[in-house]
Design a protein around this motif. Structure first.
Motif, mmCIF file in Angstrom:
data_model
loop_
_atom_site.group_PDB
_atom_site.id
_atom_site.type_symbol
_atom_site.label_atom_id
_atom_site.label_comp_id
_atom_site.label_asym_id
_atom_site.label_seq_id
_atom_site.Cartn_x
_atom_site.Cartn_y
_atom_site.Cartn_z
ATOM 1 N N GLN A 126 49.793 21.539 60.774
ATOM 2 C CA GLN A 126 50.299 22.683 61.535
ATOM 3 C C GLN A 126 50.652 23.885 60.658
ATOM 4 O OE1 GLN A 126 51.762 19.694 61.269
ATOM 5 N NE2 GLN A 126 53.980 19.838 61.198
ATOM 6 N N ILE A 127 50.528 23.738 59.347
ATOM 7 C CA ILE A 127 50.843 24.828 58.412
ATOM 8 C C ILE A 127 49.539 25.494 57.978
ATOM 9 C CG2 ILE A 127 51.878 25.395 56.173
ATOM 10 C CD1 ILE A 127 53.852 24.486 58.383
ATOM 11 N N ARG A 128 49.489 26.827 58.086
ATOM 12 C CA ARG A 128 48.272 27.575 57.773
ATOM 13 C C ARG A 128 47.999 27.638 56.282
ATOM 14 N NH1 ARG A 128 49.634 31.753 60.403
ATOM 15 N NH2 ARG A 128 50.430 32.944 58.662
ATOM 16 N N SER A 129 49.042 27.941 55.478
ATOM 17 C CA SER A 129 48.831 28.057 54.033
ATOM 18 C C SER A 129 50.169 28.113 53.313
ATOM 19 C CB SER A 129 48.020 29.316 53.707
ATOM 20 O OG SER A 129 48.746 30.477 54.047
ATOM 21 N N LEU A 130 50.106 27.941 52.004
ATOM 22 C CA LEU A 130 51.276 28.111 51.147
ATOM 23 C C LEU A 130 51.321 29.545 50.630
ATOM 24 C CD1 LEU A 130 51.010 24.881 48.980
ATOM 25 C CD2 LEU A 130 52.765 25.392 50.678
ATOM 26 N N ASN A 131 52.459 29.948 50.106
ATOM 27 C CA ASN A 131 52.573 31.240 49.443
ATOM 28 C C ASN A 131 51.675 31.250 48.214
ATOM 29 O OD1 ASN A 131 54.075 32.639 47.015
ATOM 30 N ND2 ASN A 131 54.527 33.804 48.874
ATOM 31 N N LEU A 132 51.041 32.381 47.958
ATOM 32 C CA LEU A 132 50.092 32.494 46.852
ATOM 33 C C LEU A 132 50.721 32.162 45.508
ATOM 34 C CD1 LEU A 132 47.296 33.224 45.764
ATOM 35 C CD2 LEU A 132 48.034 35.620 45.744
ATOM 36 N N SER A 133 51.893 32.700 45.226
ATOM 37 C CA SER A 133 52.489 32.432 43.909
ATOM 38 C C SER A 133 52.880 30.966 43.760
ATOM 39 C CB SER A 133 53.681 33.356 43.637
ATOM 40 O OG SER A 133 54.708 33.160 44.563
ATOM 41 N N ASN A 134 53.283 30.323 44.848
ATOM 42 C CA ASN A 134 53.569 28.887 44.790
ATOM 43 C C ASN A 134 52.298 28.087 44.535
ATOM 44 O OD1 ASN A 134 56.260 29.357 45.332
ATOM 45 N ND2 ASN A 134 56.055 28.994 47.517
ATOM 46 N N THR A 135 51.219 28.487 45.181
ATOM 47 C CA THR A 135 49.940 27.807 45.011
ATOM 48 C C THR A 135 49.462 27.879 43.568
ATOM 49 O OG1 THR A 135 49.358 28.273 47.311
ATOM 50 C CG2 THR A 135 47.543 27.734 45.810
ATOM 51 N N VAL A 136 49.547 29.057 42.971
ATOM 52 C CA VAL A 136 49.135 29.227 41.575
ATOM 53 C C VAL A 136 49.970 28.309 40.684
ATOM 54 C CG1 VAL A 136 49.062 30.827 39.620
ATOM 55 C CG2 VAL A 136 48.232 31.556 41.870
ATOM 56 N N ALA A 137 51.280 28.301 40.888
ATOM 57 C CA ALA A 137 52.160 27.482 40.052
ATOM 58 C C ALA A 137 51.826 25.992 40.180
ATOM 59 C CB ALA A 137 53.616 27.735 40.410
ATOM 60 N N ILE A 138 51.588 25.534 41.386
ATOM 61 C CA ILE A 138 51.257 24.120 41.591
ATOM 62 C C ILE A 138 50.000 23.747 40.811
ATOM 63 C CG2 ILE A 138 50.394 22.466 43.308
ATOM 64 C CD1 ILE A 138 52.315 23.871 45.329
ATOM 65 N N VAL A 139 48.971 24.553 40.928
ATOM 66 C CA VAL A 139 47.684 24.224 40.311
ATOM 67 C C VAL A 139 47.744 24.333 38.790
ATOM 68 C CG1 VAL A 139 45.234 24.816 40.188
ATOM 69 C CG2 VAL A 139 46.407 24.829 42.398
ATOM 70 N N VAL A 140 48.318 25.405 38.273
ATOM 71 C CA VAL A 140 48.341 25.570 36.815
ATOM 72 C C VAL A 140 49.204 24.490 36.158
ATOM 73 C CG1 VAL A 140 50.235 27.248 36.528
ATOM 74 C CG2 VAL A 140 48.331 27.265 34.950
#
Length: 153
Positions: A126-140
């Motif tokens: 039900q969630i469309r997406s995460l915040n961009l800066s959070n996404t970058v931090a998770i992946v890096v």
């Protein structure tokens, strides 16, 4: 360490936060135009705090220019449309981690041309997406974890 690529970022707070993450991880920030803000934006500068002098920022007129400049680069695309998860990649120093703009993500034609290199972060449906800066931090930080955080304290 890594190359963080933001394709047409729109929100200065996010880009500032991502710049701070780049400073903390020794990653290079690539900004692909057009940008949705001025690089003189006070919110951009505030979000990056006093780390701007510790971040290598490279500007590109478009994504094709970036790809032509780094023809041997390994590019991984992050999108909610990816079929596999971000932790399934075996990351190497110098990899390019590519993220799209906040409102639309990466262009569909780019994702179609790179299906096998497109990954996602798992979320509840039900969630469309995460915040961009959070996404970058998770992946890096997953990429750094795989490398056992070299030179980090």
């Amino acid at each position: 360490m890594f190359n963080i690529v933001l394709v047409e970022p729109e929100i200065p707070y996010n880009t500032g936060n991502i710049a701070r993450t780049c400073a903390a991880t020794g990653s290079t920030l690539h900004l692909v135009k057009p940008l949705g803000f001025s690089t003189e934006d006070k919110y951009l500068k505030r979000a990056g705090l006093d780390y701007w002098d510790k971040v290598r920022v490279i500007y590109h007129e478009n994504f094709q220019e970036l790809r032509e400049k780094y023809p041997e680069g390994r590019f991984f695309y992050l999108s909610t449309k990816g079929k596999r998860y971000y932790h399934e990649v075996s990351y190497k120093p110098g990899d390019f981690l590519v993220f799209g703009k906040e409102t639309q993500g990466l262009p569909q034609e780019l994702l179609e041309a790179n299906k096998e290199f497109t990954f996602r972060i798992p979320m509840l449906p039900q969630i469309r997406s995460l915040n961009l800066s959070n996404t970058v931090a998770i992946v890096v930080y997953e990429a750094l974890r795989q490398l056992q955080f070299p030179d980090f304290v």
